[in-house]
Design an enzyme around this catalytic site. Structure first.
Site, PDB file in Angstrom:
ATOM      1  N   HIS A  96       9.846  38.121 -16.343  1.00  0.00           N
ATOM      2  CA  HIS A  96       9.365  38.826 -17.523  1.00  0.00           C
ATOM      3  C   HIS A  96      10.042  38.173 -18.734  1.00  0.00           C
ATOM      4  O   HIS A  96      11.267  37.999 -18.736  1.00  0.00           O
ATOM      5  CB  HIS A  96       9.777  40.297 -17.489  1.00  0.00           C
ATOM      6  CG  HIS A  96       8.994  41.144 -16.520  1.00  0.00           C
ATOM      7  ND1 HIS A  96       8.816  40.815 -15.214  1.00  0.00           N
ATOM      8  CD2 HIS A  96       8.350  42.330 -16.709  1.00  0.00           C
ATOM      9  CE1 HIS A  96       8.083  41.759 -14.618  1.00  0.00           C
ATOM     10  NE2 HIS A  96       7.791  42.689 -15.500  1.00  0.00           N
ATOM     11  N   HIS A 156       4.501  46.472 -10.194  1.00  0.00           N
ATOM     12  CA  HIS A 156       5.820  46.980  -9.790  1.00  0.00           C
ATOM     13  C   HIS A 156       5.582  48.098  -8.795  1.00  0.00           C
ATOM     14  O   HIS A 156       5.070  49.156  -9.167  1.00  0.00           O
ATOM     15  CB  HIS A 156       6.582  47.499 -11.005  1.00  0.00           C
ATOM     16  CG  HIS A 156       6.917  46.443 -11.994  1.00  0.00           C
ATOM     17  ND1 HIS A 156       8.107  45.751 -11.960  1.00  0.00           N
ATOM     18  CD2 HIS A 156       6.220  45.928 -13.035  1.00  0.00           C
ATOM     19  CE1 HIS A 156       8.123  44.864 -12.939  1.00  0.00           C
ATOM     20  NE2 HIS A 156       6.991  44.951 -13.623  1.00  0.00           N
ATOM     21  N   HIS A 198       0.701  41.371 -11.343  1.00  0.00           N
ATOM     22  CA  HIS A 198       1.816  42.033 -12.032  1.00  0.00           C
ATOM     23  C   HIS A 198       1.839  43.493 -11.609  1.00  0.00           C
ATOM     24  O   HIS A 198       1.201  44.342 -12.230  1.00  0.00           O
ATOM     25  CB  HIS A 198       1.649  41.914 -13.549  1.00  0.00           C
ATOM     26  CG  HIS A 198       2.900  42.282 -14.294  1.00  0.00           C
ATOM     27  ND1 HIS A 198       3.439  41.485 -15.280  1.00  0.00           N
ATOM     28  CD2 HIS A 198       3.729  43.343 -14.188  1.00  0.00           C
ATOM     29  CE1 HIS A 198       4.547  42.041 -15.739  1.00  0.00           C
ATOM     30  NE2 HIS A 198       4.737  43.187 -15.101  1.00  0.00           N
ATOM     31  N   GLU A 253       8.226  40.122 -23.595  1.00  0.00           N
ATOM     32  CA  GLU A 253       7.576  41.430 -23.477  1.00  0.00           C
ATOM     33  C   GLU A 253       7.919  42.228 -24.730  1.00  0.00           C
ATOM     34  O   GLU A 253       7.046  42.689 -25.452  1.00  0.00           O
ATOM     35  CB  GLU A 253       8.072  42.124 -22.206  1.00  0.00           C
ATOM     36  CG  GLU A 253       7.489  43.506 -21.958  1.00  0.00           C
ATOM     37  CD  GLU A 253       7.992  44.127 -20.634  1.00  0.00           C
ATOM     38  OE1 GLU A 253       8.848  43.510 -19.962  1.00  0.00           O
ATOM     39  OE2 GLU A 253       7.537  45.232 -20.300  1.00  0.00           O
TER      40      GLU A 253
HETATM   41 ZN   LIG Z   1       6.471  44.229 -15.461  1.00  0.00          ZN
END
Ligand SMILES: [Zn+2]
Length: 233
Positions: free
Chosen positions: A189, A11, A9, A192
Site C-alpha cells: 500500500h 483484506h 485488493h 493511499e
Molecule cells: Zn488495502
C-alpha cells in the site's frame, strides 16, 4: 455476475460481516460492544481511514480459532462466487492476531483450509498475501516473516498496510529484501493517504510489483509516466 473478475485488493479481515461477527462472538463467548447486528451495521459508516481501522481492529477480536479463520474465508469466497469472482489475491494481517495472542499457525492454517478447496468449491483460484502492519516497528515485521517460514508453501507474497502517514516504505527495506530472498512476491500500500514519494519508495526500495491504492501518484506526473511505462498496476 456474468463478467469474470479478479479481486486484487481484498483484506480478508475486512470482509467480516455483522452476522458472522455475532456468530463467532457467540461461539467464543465474547460480548461485542454493539447491541445487535443492525447496530453493528450502522457502525460501518466511516469518515476516514482511521475510523475504518478502529472498527476493523475491534471486530478481529472474534477471530480466535482455526475454524473462525476458515469460516471467515469461506464466507467471503461463497459471496465472491455469486459476484463472478474467479481469482482472488487475499491480504491478511498476521500481527493483528499474534499481538492479541492468536498463534500465527492458527491464522494461516485456518485461512488456508478454506482457500485450499476454493477452486473446486467456488471456481475461484486464490493467493495469500501476508501484510506487515506499517505502524509497528520494522523489527516486528521481521519477526513475523521469520515466524512465517514454516508456512511459505501457503503464502505467495508479502504486503504492507495499515496507517500510512509517518510510516514510509523505507522503514521496511530490510524485511522486504528478506522476503524477496525467500522467493515471495512483494506488493505495498502506498500513496493511499501518504505522498507520491512513498510510491517511489515502495517501487525502488521494497521492489513492489504492484502498488495498492496509489492514488497520490497523480501529484507526480513523472511517477504516473513511470508506472505506465513499466505497466505497474
Ligand atoms: Zn488495502
Amino acid at each position: 455476475m456474468a463478467i469474470p473478475k479478479a479481486e486484487l485488493h481484498l483484506h480478508i479481515e475486512g470482509t467480516l460481516e455483522p452476522e458472522l461477527a455475532f456468530h463467532l462472538a457467540d461461539r467464543n463467548g465474547i460480548t461485542l460492544p454493539h447491541a445487535d447486528v443492525q447496530a453493528l451495521r450502522d457502525a460501518y459508516s466511516f469518515t476516514d481511514l482511521q475510523s475504518f481501522l478502529n472498527l476493523y481492529y475491534e471486530l478481529m477480536d472474534v477471530l480466535r480459532t482455526e475454524a473462525d479463520f476458515h469460516d471467515l474465508a469461506e464466507a467471503y469466497l461463497t459471496r465472491a462466487a455469486t459476484q463472478g469472482v474467479r481469482h482472488a489475491e487475499i491480504f491478511f494481517d498476521p500481527q493483528a492476531h499474534t499481538n492479541r495472542g492468536v498463534p500465527l499457525a492458527t491464522v494461516i492454517n485456518g485461512l488456508s483450509s478454506a482457500l485450499d478447496t476454493s477452486l473446486q468449491r467456488h471456481n475461484i483460484s486464490t493467493s495469500l498475501i501476508l501484510c506487515f502492519l506499517r505502524d509497528l516497528p520494522a523489527s516486528e515485521a521481521m519477526d513475523t516473516l521469520h515466524a512465517a517460514r514454516p508456512h511459505l508453501h501457503q503464502i505467495n507474497a508479502v504486503g504492507l498496510d495499515s496507517a500510512e502517514v509517518g510510516n514510509p516504505p523505507e522503514k521496511f527495506t530490510e524485511v522486504f529484501q528478506a522476503a524477496a530472498d525467500l522467493g515471495l512476491h512483494r506488493v505495498a500500500h502506498a500513496g493511499e493517504e501518504g505522498p507520491a514519494d512513498y510510491i517511489w519508495q515502495a517501487l525502488d526500495l521494497l521492489g513492489a510489483e504492484r502498488i495498492d491504492h496509489g492514488i497520490r501518484c497523480l501529484d507526480d506526473p513523472a511517477l504516473v509516466t513511470h508506472l505506465a511505462t513499466t505497466q505497474t498496476p
